[in-house]
Design a protein around this motif. Structure first.
Motif, PDB file in Angstrom:
ATOM      1  N   SER A 273       0.847  -1.196   0.000  1.00 50.39           N
ATOM      2  CA  SER A 273       0.000   0.000   0.000  1.00 50.39           C
ATOM      3  C   SER A 273       0.882   1.245   0.000  1.00 50.39           C
ATOM      4  CB  SER A 273      -0.931   0.012   1.211  1.00 50.39           C
ATOM      5  OG  SER A 273      -0.200   0.136   2.415  1.00 50.39           O
ATOM      6  N   ALA A 274       0.251   2.380  -0.347  1.00 55.22           N
ATOM      7  CA  ALA A 274       0.922   3.679  -0.292  1.00 55.22           C
ATOM      8  C   ALA A 274      -0.137   4.722   0.031  1.00 55.22           C
ATOM      9  CB  ALA A 274       1.604   3.993  -1.622  1.00 55.22           C
ATOM     10  N   GLN A 275       0.293   5.863   0.543  1.00 60.96           N
ATOM     11  CA  GLN A 275      -0.693   6.879   0.914  1.00 60.96           C
ATOM     12  C   GLN A 275      -0.110   8.277   0.767  1.00 60.96           C
ATOM     13  OE1 GLN A 275      -1.360   5.522   4.997  1.00 60.96           O
ATOM     14  NE2 GLN A 275      -0.229   7.303   5.764  1.00 60.96           N
ATOM     15  N   LYS A 276      -1.030   9.231   0.602  1.00 60.34           N
ATOM     16  CA  LYS A 276      -0.677  10.648   0.586  1.00 60.34           C
ATOM     17  C   LYS A 276      -1.721  11.410   1.380  1.00 60.34           C
ATOM     18  CE  LYS A 276       2.198  11.212  -3.524  1.00 60.34           C
ATOM     19  NZ  LYS A 276       3.361  11.660  -2.729  1.00 60.34           N
ATOM     20  N   THR A 277      -1.267  12.485   2.029  1.00 67.27           N
ATOM     21  CA  THR A 277      -2.148  13.273   2.889  1.00 67.27           C
ATOM     22  C   THR A 277      -2.346  14.660   2.296  1.00 67.27           C
ATOM     23  OG1 THR A 277      -1.428  12.031   4.847  1.00 67.27           O
ATOM     24  CG2 THR A 277      -2.455  14.180   5.217  1.00 67.27           C
ATOM     25  N   LEU A 278      -3.593  15.144   2.375  1.00 66.41           N
ATOM     26  CA  LEU A 278      -3.986  16.428   1.797  1.00 66.41           C
ATOM     27  C   LEU A 278      -4.524  17.350   2.877  1.00 66.41           C
ATOM     28  CD1 LEU A 278      -6.132  15.028  -1.174  1.00 66.41           C
ATOM     29  CD2 LEU A 278      -3.695  15.598  -1.244  1.00 66.41           C
ATOM     30  N   ARG A 279      -4.280  18.643   2.708  1.00 70.03           N
ATOM     31  CA  ARG A 279      -4.916  19.665   3.540  1.00 70.03           C
ATOM     32  C   ARG A 279      -6.053  20.267   2.718  1.00 70.03           C
ATOM     33  NH1 ARG A 279      -7.233  21.837   7.592  1.00 70.03           N
ATOM     34  NH2 ARG A 279      -5.454  21.313   8.930  1.00 70.03           N
ATOM     35  N   ILE A 280      -7.279  20.185   3.244  1.00 67.45           N
ATOM     36  CA  ILE A 280      -8.474  20.703   2.571  1.00 67.45           C
ATOM     37  C   ILE A 280      -9.002  21.909   3.351  1.00 67.45           C
ATOM     38  CG2 ILE A 280     -10.782  20.180   1.723  1.00 67.45           C
ATOM     39  CD1 ILE A 280      -8.578  18.605   0.337  1.00 67.45           C
ATOM     40  N   THR A 281      -9.160  23.025   2.670  1.00 68.41           N
ATOM     41  CA  THR A 281      -9.674  24.245   3.294  1.00 68.41           C
ATOM     42  C   THR A 281     -11.112  24.489   2.855  1.00 68.41           C
ATOM     43  OG1 THR A 281      -8.788  25.576   1.473  1.00 68.41           O
ATOM     44  CG2 THR A 281      -7.372  25.264   3.394  1.00 68.41           C
ATOM     45  N   PRO A 282     -11.846  25.348   3.570  1.00 68.83           N
ATOM     46  CA  PRO A 282     -13.235  25.620   3.178  1.00 68.83           C
ATOM     47  C   PRO A 282     -13.308  26.276   1.796  1.00 68.83           C
ATOM     48  CG  PRO A 282     -12.802  26.375   5.422  1.00 68.83           C
ATOM     49  CD  PRO A 282     -11.467  26.029   4.822  1.00 68.83           C
ATOM     50  N   ARG A 283     -14.403  26.041   1.079  1.00 68.00           N
ATOM     51  CA  ARG A 283     -14.550  26.589  -0.266  1.00 68.00           C
ATOM     52  C   ARG A 283     -14.784  28.105  -0.223  1.00 68.00           C
ATOM     53  NH1 ARG A 283     -14.493  23.945  -4.747  1.00 68.00           N
ATOM     54  NH2 ARG A 283     -15.095  24.998  -6.686  1.00 68.00           N
ATOM     55  N   ASN A 284     -15.530  28.574   0.784  1.00 66.85           N
ATOM     56  CA  ASN A 284     -15.727  30.012   1.010  1.00 66.85           C
ATOM     57  C   ASN A 284     -16.233  30.762  -0.224  1.00 66.85           C
ATOM     58  OD1 ASN A 284     -15.051  30.033   3.708  1.00 66.85           O
ATOM     59  ND2 ASN A 284     -12.895  30.519   3.369  1.00 66.85           N
ATOM     60  N   VAL A 285     -17.378  30.300  -0.736  1.00 62.50           N
ATOM     61  CA  VAL A 285     -17.976  30.990  -1.890  1.00 62.50           C
ATOM     62  C   VAL A 285     -19.274  31.713  -1.518  1.00 62.50           C
ATOM     63  CG1 VAL A 285     -16.975  29.419  -3.583  1.00 62.50           C
ATOM     64  CG2 VAL A 285     -19.214  28.882  -2.587  1.00 62.50           C
ATOM     65  N   GLN A 286     -19.613  31.704  -0.243  1.00 65.22           N
ATOM     66  CA  GLN A 286     -20.889  32.279   0.167  1.00 65.22           C
ATOM     67  C   GLN A 286     -20.919  33.791  -0.062  1.00 65.22           C
ATOM     68  OE1 GLN A 286     -19.235  29.931   2.071  1.00 65.22           O
ATOM     69  NE2 GLN A 286     -20.623  28.385   1.240  1.00 65.22           N
ATOM     70  N   ARG A 287     -22.045  34.267  -0.588  1.00 61.64           N
ATOM     71  CA  ARG A 287     -22.273  35.689  -0.816  1.00 61.64           C
ATOM     72  C   ARG A 287     -23.696  36.048  -0.428  1.00 61.64           C
ATOM     73  NH1 ARG A 287     -21.490  36.195  -6.792  1.00 61.64           N
ATOM     74  NH2 ARG A 287     -20.844  34.017  -7.014  1.00 61.64           N
ATOM     75  N   LYS A 288     -23.966  37.322  -0.311  1.00 61.67           N
ATOM     76  CA  LYS A 288     -25.295  37.776   0.071  1.00 61.67           C
ATOM     77  C   LYS A 288     -26.181  37.956  -1.150  1.00 61.67           C
ATOM     78  CE  LYS A 288     -23.743  40.190   4.239  1.00 61.67           C
ATOM     79  NZ  LYS A 288     -23.636  41.507   4.943  1.00 61.67           N
ATOM     80  N   ILE A 289     -27.474  37.813  -0.937  1.00 61.87           N
ATOM     81  CA  ILE A 289     -28.461  38.059  -1.982  1.00 61.87           C
ATOM     82  C   ILE A 289     -29.442  39.112  -1.457  1.00 61.87           C
ATOM     83  CG2 ILE A 289     -29.972  36.159  -1.222  1.00 61.87           C
ATOM     84  CD1 ILE A 289     -30.706  35.736  -4.174  1.00 61.87           C
ATOM     85  N   LYS A 290     -29.815  40.022  -2.335  1.00 61.28           N
ATOM     86  CA  LYS A 290     -30.700  41.117  -1.929  1.00 61.28           C
ATOM     87  C   LYS A 290     -31.911  41.149  -2.856  1.00 61.28           C
ATOM     88  CE  LYS A 290     -30.859  46.172  -1.501  1.00 61.28           C
ATOM     89  NZ  LYS A 290     -30.096  47.433  -1.690  1.00 61.28           N
TER      90      LYS A 290
END
Length: 654
Positions: A273-290
């Motif tokens: 077996s083999a493995q790799k590790t990833l750092r995942i950050t929030p997508r942060n696409v939220q915006r306001k609607i009026k």
């Protein structure tokens, strides 16, 4: 509106119109002695009405609840296509009766084996692929297949068809159903893998980003073993410790994470077996609607909408009405904060379900359902002056059973007929429309809900037959409006395909078609709660479309939607779930809502609405940077979504 049973609506109407019949002694009798068929057989149903025991001449209508298995034509002949028990409904003279018809399962004829490797490396699980075929040529999934190994010291096989090898040697694996069986001989050889090389295209990213892993099994001489099967898996720890570090990994090495955190992807080849590790950050696409403006419709239900720029440079909208009086409303929306109703047209219909406007804005087509004379069709309008709309023509020929949806493209109207097909109608001379072709499937019990045309391709939504791609002028299959040619399709298991919208991804070059469900699964207690979701289907390879992602709102159901390809943004209406704005940039895979791709949403509610303060959004359209959408309970709405953060920075710098 929906696959909502025209059947039930018709029945209710009959009962309401004839209350005295409820007291009558009429009943429906089914006199067939045997309601059992084989696949491919036909049966003339002997069904009639009696009144106090005496047979009457009342006309009987019989409907199948599963037309894919059993279809009943207008003469009462039942045709069997697939095995199983199917419920039929008979209606006549204000009475109804349900009964079952059974299509027998054909005998099993063979078990087909496929994709079995010539040799299996010891310690490496391999799935045993088989298909059970019956005398009708159907693939059966309802039967129990017994799997066995001739020597469990060498290899075993589990109920899911996975072969687990223990020693080298030869072994037979047998699949058996009743007295039908098939056997394959396998050669278990020594595992030569010493280690695995694992690579990934990126070491970090956001939720919703797709990572691509590639692995090579290496032998003792440092050479790659090309045919070695490997399996991918992952585990992780979410930044929010109360949340599961969820995601999706496919066996081609594609991986996507739903939640921010640290994820480890592992590939195994037997004991290596083999493995790799990833750092995942929030997508942060939220915006306001009026909310910018609203055109309230408080006197009836609202259906679909279309927004366009008129010949005078002003912006206009048209909205239909549902289960009402056949009215379509016209609006001046040039100032979205001050929407003004400027005209209306009333036609012989209960429902104006769909409205579409020609590219130049001069012609509008509205659909008709529930006409008093049952001559449902479409009405072609002169909207060169939206303040004084006139009728060019009414077209009914061949458009039986109501026109549920229409589309206009380059002088042609694509109009549904009887929920089974669509006709292509030439309206280049809008006063003299003429049909030039039609498109209809030939599958048992086929039906259709919608059609959308873009770049010479018609995308039709055909419920259980899925999404159909038809060349009507693109040239990809030699088709034209006068000669529609189907060239690709995709069917998903639920069979609830209600709408389809094409989307070419600017960031990846992939070609998607978004398929939307429509279903109302919660019964009377949830009559305003829809179900179903959006299916993201990768049609880049037209011969092998793949469903890759979904967008689902809990306890709400999708209806219509719109894609802005430039910003890679999806605008979708979800009935009681309001309007949703979704980031569809980059490669799509997995659960888009869980990945944080929802930019914003709005739940329209109007105290002065036809049904006050209860969202039931129908359709959405982006026009000149504003989001227009219709709501069944309150009319026409317009909102503005704030620009992305980087655009805000650019605006501030100016």
């Amino acid at each position: 509106m929906a696959k909502v049973s025209y059947l039930i609506v018709a029945c209710a109407a009959i009962i309401m119109l004839s209350p005295s019949l409820a007291k009558a002694q009429k009943k429906i009798v089914v006199s067939n002695s045997d309601l059992t068929l084989s696949v491919g057989e036909e049966l003339k149903l002997d069904v009639y009405v009696t009144d106090d025991g005496k047979k009457t001449d009342d006309r009987i209508r019989i409907f199948s609840r599963d037309k894919k298995k059993v279809f009943v034509d207008s003469s009462g002949v039942a045709r069997a296509f697939l095995p199983g028990k199917v419920n039929l409904l008979a209606f006549a003279a204000g009475v109804r009766h349900s009964f079952d018809i059974t299509v027998e399962y054909p005998k099993i004829s063979e078990i087909k084996l496929s994709d079995i490797p010539e040799q299996i490396y010891r310690g490496t699980p391999v799935q045993f692929n088989y298909a059970v075929i019956d005398d009708a040529g159907l693939t059966r999934t309802d039967v129990q297949v017994d799997l066995s190994s001739s020597d469990e010291k060498i290899a075993t096989v589990d109920a899911f068809g996975y072969i687990h090898s223990r020693q080298t040697g030869k072994v037979n694996i047998t699949a058996k159903v009743d007295n039908i069986e098939n056997t394959v001989s396998l050669n278990i050889v020594e595992n030569p893998v010493q280690y695995i090389e694992l690579e990934v295209d990126n070491g970090a990213g956001r939720t919703g980003d797709v990572f691509h892993f590639s692995a090579k099994a290496i032998d003792k001489d440092g050479q790659a073993i090309n045919d070695f099967p490997m399996r991918y898996s992952f585990d992780g720890i979410a930044d929010d410790v109360s949340t599961t570090a969820s995601g999706l990994i496919r066996q081609d090495g594609s991986f996507v994470a739903d939640k921010a955190g640290v994820y480890t992807v592992t590939v195994s080849a037997g004991v290596a077996s083999a493995q790799k590790t990833l750092r995942i950050t929030p997508r942060n696409v939220q915006r306001k609607i009026k909310t910018v403006g609203q055109g309230t419709v408080s006197e009836k239900f609202t259906s679909d909408l279309w927004v366009w720029e008129g010949q005078d440079g002003r912006d206009y909208a048209v909205t239909g009405t549902w289960s009402a009086d056949g009215t379509a409303y016209f609006w001046d929306v040039t100032d979205p904060s001050n929407i003004i109703r400027i005209d209306s047209v009333q036609v012989d219909a209960r429902t104006v379900n769909d409205v579409k406007v020609s590219e130049d804005g001069n012609v509008t087509v509205i659909s008709r359902e529930g006409a008093s004379n049952r001559k449902n069709g479409l009405v072609i309008l002169d909207t060169s002056n939206p303040r004084d709309v006139k009728i060019h023509a009414t077209y009914n020929q061949n458009l039986t059973g109501g026109v549920h949806n229409v589309f206009i493209d380059k002088g042609y109207v694509y109009a549904l007929s009887a929920g089974q097909k669509y006709y292509v109608i030439d309206i280049k001379d809008p006063k003299n429309p003429k049909a030039v072709s039609k498109f209809e499937l030939d599958t048992p019990g086929h039906s259709i809900h919608d059609v959308w045309v873009k770049d010479g391709i018609a995308y039709s939504s055909n419920w259980s037959d899925g999404i159909q791609l038809v060349d009507v002028g693109n040239g990809i299959a030699g088709g034209s409006p006068k000669n529609p040619v189907q060239f690709a399709s995709y069917t998903y298991p639920s069979g609830d395909n209600h709408a389809a919208f094409p989307f070419k991804s600017k960031s990846t070059g992939k070609f998607y078609v978004i398929g939307g469900d429509e279903v109302f699964p919660y019964g009377e207690n949830g009559s305003y709660l829809a179900g179903g979701y959006l299916h993201m289907i990768d049609f880049t390879d037209l011969d092998n479309p793949q469903e890759v992602a979904r967008f689902e709102v809990p306890f709400a159901g999708s209806h219509n939607f719109w894609v802005d390809e430039e910003s890679e943004t999806l605008y979708a209406t979800f009935y009681n779930g309001g309007v949703r704005v979704i980031d569809i940039s980059g490669e799509l895979m997995g659960d888009l809502l869980a990945q944080g791709r929802q930019i914003t949403f709005f739940m329209p509610g109007d105290p002065d609405g036809f049904i006050p303060n209860m969202p039931q959004t129908w359709g959405a359209q982006l026009h000149k940077g504003h989001l227009f959408y219709s709501d069944m309970h309150s009319g026409l709405w317009v909102s503005k979504v704030e620009p992305p953060k980087d655009e805000n920075i650019k605006l501030e710098s100016k």
